[in-house]
Design a protein around this motif. Structure first.
Motif: not given
Length: 289
Positions: A68-69, A73-75, A88-89, A96-100
């Motif tokens: 969630f954090m 941040q990525y957004k 899209v973002h 990217m959050a899921g992979i991290t």
């Protein structure tokens, strides 16, 4: 972190059954979803339905927190650095959050799966620490903890991406089109509009269902690879492509790559609904709006 723990505890018995069915545990392989749910308490007691849940909580608190954090941040980074915004973002940031989160907490997931696959009377691992030690010494050190990481990352990108994307899109459309019907002022900031709790649950559930359908075959692949040495056919499931081929050839699409999907809907829809709803409530509780 709290959102993740609430979501997973809600559906822990279904998680256990899913792992037993996905990897064809010989005690339960002839049974379906509901018959397994009934058989586990008879064979292992009601706490058998929560086997591996301690390891799950240790994993899911940091996993939920990081996911969630990282999404928030990525957004911001994607919007700022690349000028990409809108739907899209959300998809990119969610992936990217899921992979991290997966990479950071993968060894804990590996241990949890091994514990959940065990059946009473045939314990190879005595607990979380013992499982860590055994995997480290018997399966090639640290690399043993990351067996099945590739299908996990490949599967997590669409799963987390579409999950965040669907929820965020439904939320923004709902609040834009019918703010009075679907929304209410946030508890910590009356200027911010949030979805009503039952609408939040519905949006989270839809997000979970769509994301799950897209990424499920990779989830089956990951479980098979994680169980590794525990399964008799482990030498045929060393890489992601090998495992996908093997499961498809042996069991086909419906009984192999999508085995346990009906259960996953029952498990994943409430899980995602609770996760997103708890997250939104915690944001208000901690004055983050």
């Amino acid at each position: 972190g709290v959102a993740g723990c609430c979501a997973k505890t809600t559906t822990a018995p279904l998680d256990r059954v899913k792992i037993l069915l996905q990897a064809h545990n010989h005690h339960y392989k002839h049974l379906g979803v509901f018959s397994t749910l009934c058989a586990v308490p008879k064979k292992e007691g009601y706490l058998g339905l929560y086997k591996g849940n301690g390891a799950m909580m240790i994993r899911i608190f940091p996993y939920g927190a990081i996911q969630f954090m990282a999404f928030d941040q990525y957004k911001k980074v994607i919007k700022k650095q690349f000028g990409i915004s809108g739907h899209v973002h959300r998809l990119m940031a969610g992936s990217m959050a899921g992979i991290t989160a997966v990479i950071c907490t993968y060894p804990l997931d590996m241990v949890r799966v091994r514990l959940a696959f065990q059946v009473k009377g045939e314990h190879k691992y005595m607990g979380i620490i013992h499982a860590f030690k055994m995997i480290y010494t018997k399966e090639g050190g640290f690399s043993g903890f990351y067996r099945g990481l590739t299908p996990t990352v490949v599967g997590m990108a669409p799963y987390a991406g579409f999950s965040f994307f669907t929820f965020g899109t439904l939320k923004s459309i709902g609040l834009a089109q019918a703010p009075n019907l679907l929304g209410r002022p946030s508890l910590d900031n009356p200027d911010v509009l949030v979805l009503k709790t039952h609408v939040n649950l519905l949006c989270g559930g839809i997000a979970g269902a769509i994301a799950q359908t897209i990424s499920y075959p990779l989830d089956v692949t990951r479980r098979r690879m994680q169980l590794g040495a525990v399964l008799p056919d482990s030498e045929k499931c060393l890489t992601m492509v090998q495992t996908l081929k093997y499961v498809y050839q042996q069991h086909g699409i419906r009984r192999g790559l999508y085995r346990g999907l009906s259960l996953n809907y029952i498990r994943c829809i409430p899980s995602q609904a609770v996760a997103f709803t708890t997250y939104e409530l915690m944001k208000q509780f901690l004055h983050l709006n």
